[in-house]
Design a protein around this motif. Structure first.
Motif, PDB file in Angstrom:
ATOM      1  N   THR A  24      -2.169  -1.671   4.476  1.00  0.00           N
ATOM      2  CA  THR A  24      -3.423  -2.149   5.053  1.00  0.00           C
ATOM      3  C   THR A  24      -3.307  -2.466   6.538  1.00  0.00           C
ATOM      4  O   THR A  24      -4.324  -2.669   7.197  1.00  0.00           O
ATOM      5  CB  THR A  24      -3.936  -3.385   4.287  1.00  0.00           C
ATOM      6  OG1 THR A  24      -2.823  -4.198   3.884  1.00  0.00           O
ATOM      7  CG2 THR A  24      -4.714  -2.973   3.057  1.00  0.00           C
ATOM      8  N   ILE A  27      -5.350   0.010   8.152  1.00  0.00           N
ATOM      9  CA  ILE A  27      -6.782  -0.263   8.040  1.00  0.00           C
ATOM     10  C   ILE A  27      -7.197  -1.326   9.050  1.00  0.00           C
ATOM     11  O   ILE A  27      -8.221  -1.203   9.721  1.00  0.00           O
ATOM     12  CB  ILE A  27      -7.137  -0.701   6.610  1.00  0.00           C
ATOM     13  CG1 ILE A  27      -6.837   0.425   5.618  1.00  0.00           C
ATOM     14  CG2 ILE A  27      -8.603  -1.132   6.509  1.00  0.00           C
ATOM     15  CD1 ILE A  27      -7.056   0.048   4.164  1.00  0.00           C
ATOM     16  N   LYS A 112     -13.900  -1.043   5.039  1.00  0.00           N
ATOM     17  CA  LYS A 112     -12.885   0.004   4.892  1.00  0.00           C
ATOM     18  C   LYS A 112     -12.070  -0.195   3.614  1.00  0.00           C
ATOM     19  O   LYS A 112     -11.746   0.777   2.919  1.00  0.00           O
ATOM     20  CB  LYS A 112     -11.965   0.007   6.119  1.00  0.00           C
ATOM     21  CG  LYS A 112     -12.614   0.531   7.391  1.00  0.00           C
ATOM     22  CD  LYS A 112     -11.664   0.438   8.579  1.00  0.00           C
ATOM     23  CE  LYS A 112     -12.338   0.879   9.874  1.00  0.00           C
ATOM     24  NZ  LYS A 112     -12.665   2.324   9.867  1.00  0.00           N
ATOM     25  N   ASP A 115     -14.318   0.868   0.726  1.00  0.00           N
ATOM     26  CA  ASP A 115     -14.580   2.305   0.660  1.00  0.00           C
ATOM     27  C   ASP A 115     -13.318   3.116   0.367  1.00  0.00           C
ATOM     28  O   ASP A 115     -13.372   4.123  -0.341  1.00  0.00           O
ATOM     29  CB  ASP A 115     -15.203   2.794   1.971  1.00  0.00           C
ATOM     30  CG  ASP A 115     -16.605   2.239   2.201  1.00  0.00           C
ATOM     31  OD1 ASP A 115     -17.195   1.698   1.233  1.00  0.00           O
ATOM     32  OD2 ASP A 115     -17.097   2.330   3.341  1.00  0.00           O
ATOM     33  N   GLU A 116     -12.194   2.700   0.947  1.00  0.00           N
ATOM     34  CA  GLU A 116     -10.968   3.492   0.845  1.00  0.00           C
ATOM     35  C   GLU A 116     -10.032   3.007  -0.263  1.00  0.00           C
ATOM     36  O   GLU A 116      -9.178   3.765  -0.730  1.00  0.00           O
ATOM     37  CB  GLU A 116     -10.221   3.467   2.190  1.00  0.00           C
ATOM     38  CG  GLU A 116     -11.049   4.028   3.345  1.00  0.00           C
ATOM     39  CD  GLU A 116     -10.396   3.798   4.700  1.00  0.00           C
ATOM     40  OE1 GLU A 116      -9.169   3.568   4.734  1.00  0.00           O
ATOM     41  OE2 GLU A 116     -11.113   3.842   5.721  1.00  0.00           O
ATOM     42  N   SER A 153      -7.029  -5.397  -5.380  1.00  0.00           N
ATOM     43  CA  SER A 153      -7.294  -3.971  -5.245  1.00  0.00           C
ATOM     44  C   SER A 153      -6.019  -3.150  -5.430  1.00  0.00           C
ATOM     45  O   SER A 153      -6.045  -2.077  -6.037  1.00  0.00           O
ATOM     46  CB  SER A 153      -7.901  -3.671  -3.868  1.00  0.00           C
ATOM     47  OG  SER A 153      -8.135  -2.297  -3.698  1.00  0.00           O
TER      48      SER A 153
END
Length: 250
Positions: A24, A27, A112, A115-116, A153
């Protein structure tokens, strides 16, 4: 029992999140770039009149990586000789204040992540499972207020006994990295002394925190080719992936 590459006497492992357990950091760097580039364009390039975009590698590593969000905003703006009012923590994202820009970045990073999605580093998962099998207690220590969402996640929340994150820091008034407060709080919650804990970090400010906190061992995780800088900032050893520690003796 699998060797885990740590010195004897350590009882707990304190893991940074972004760049250590999950990718991450990439990101976050993209969100910082999107936010700062839009801000800089709106300012017309500042006093020089020339637009210099945010560098998602150099600027990210030097000014924002590992820092609490508002500290990252202040640090980068100072590097461009830009001063903004502090504002309030709940400033809307279109307000040109330190907290407004920070909140704008947070909206981008949450979007992000949503969505990712997030997948953990496989080597990190294997390593955390190995240290837990060896009887170590584990904590995640992150400056991110989105730490819990990322853990969920990535499917690794169950691998952490303690979570100390950006929310914890605000609630308890803890200073962010490069100060060691958040790592020390994690060690306290795990019931160990700093000298009995290992810090795993990919950010230079995380190395500084490990050194200042006098932790028993500091592992630098080099995802971007800054191994020498990690050592200069206090890493006892540097790996490119936590899986490299498996089967190793310290």
């Amino acid at each position: 029992m699998t060797e885990i590459g740590l010195p004897s006497g350590v009882r707990a492992c304190l893991f940074d999140l972004d760049g250590v357990l999950t990718p991450t950091a990439l990101i976050h760097a993209a969100a910082w770039k999107e936010m700062f580039d839009e801000f800089l364009r709106q300012r017309g390039g500042g006093d020089s009149g020339e637009f210099r975009p945010f560098d998602a590698t150099a600027d990210y590593d030097a000014y924002v990586d590992g820092r609490p969000r508002a500290d990252g905003v202040r640090s980068f703006l100072a590097s461009r000789d830009i001063e903004l009012p502090e504002g309030e923590e709940d400033d809307p994202p279109d307000r040109e204040t330190v907290h407004g820009l920070g909140n704008r970045k947070n909206i981008l990073v949450v979007r992000k992540i949503r969505d990712e999605g997030v997948k953990p580093y496989p080597g990190s998962v294997r390593y955390v499972e190995a240290v837990r099998a060896a009887g170590m207690r584990t904590a995640v220590v992150s400056s991110s207020a989105n730490c819990k969402d990322v853990l969920v996640s990535a499917g690794i929340e169950h691998l952490m006994d303690v979570r100390v994150d950006g929310v914890t820091a605000v609630e308890k008034g803890l200073r962010g990295k490069p100060k060691p407060d958040t790592f020390l709080e994690a060690a306290r919650q795990l019931g160990v002394e700093a000298g009995q804990a290992v810090v795993f970090e990919d950010a230079l400010v995380g190395m500084d925190a490990g050194r200042e906190g006098k932790f028993g061992y500091v592992v630098g995780v080099d995802r971007v080719g800054q191994a020498e800088e990690l050592r200069k900032h206090g890493a006892d050893t540097v790996v490119t992936d936590l899986g490299e520690l498996l089967g190793r003796t310290a």
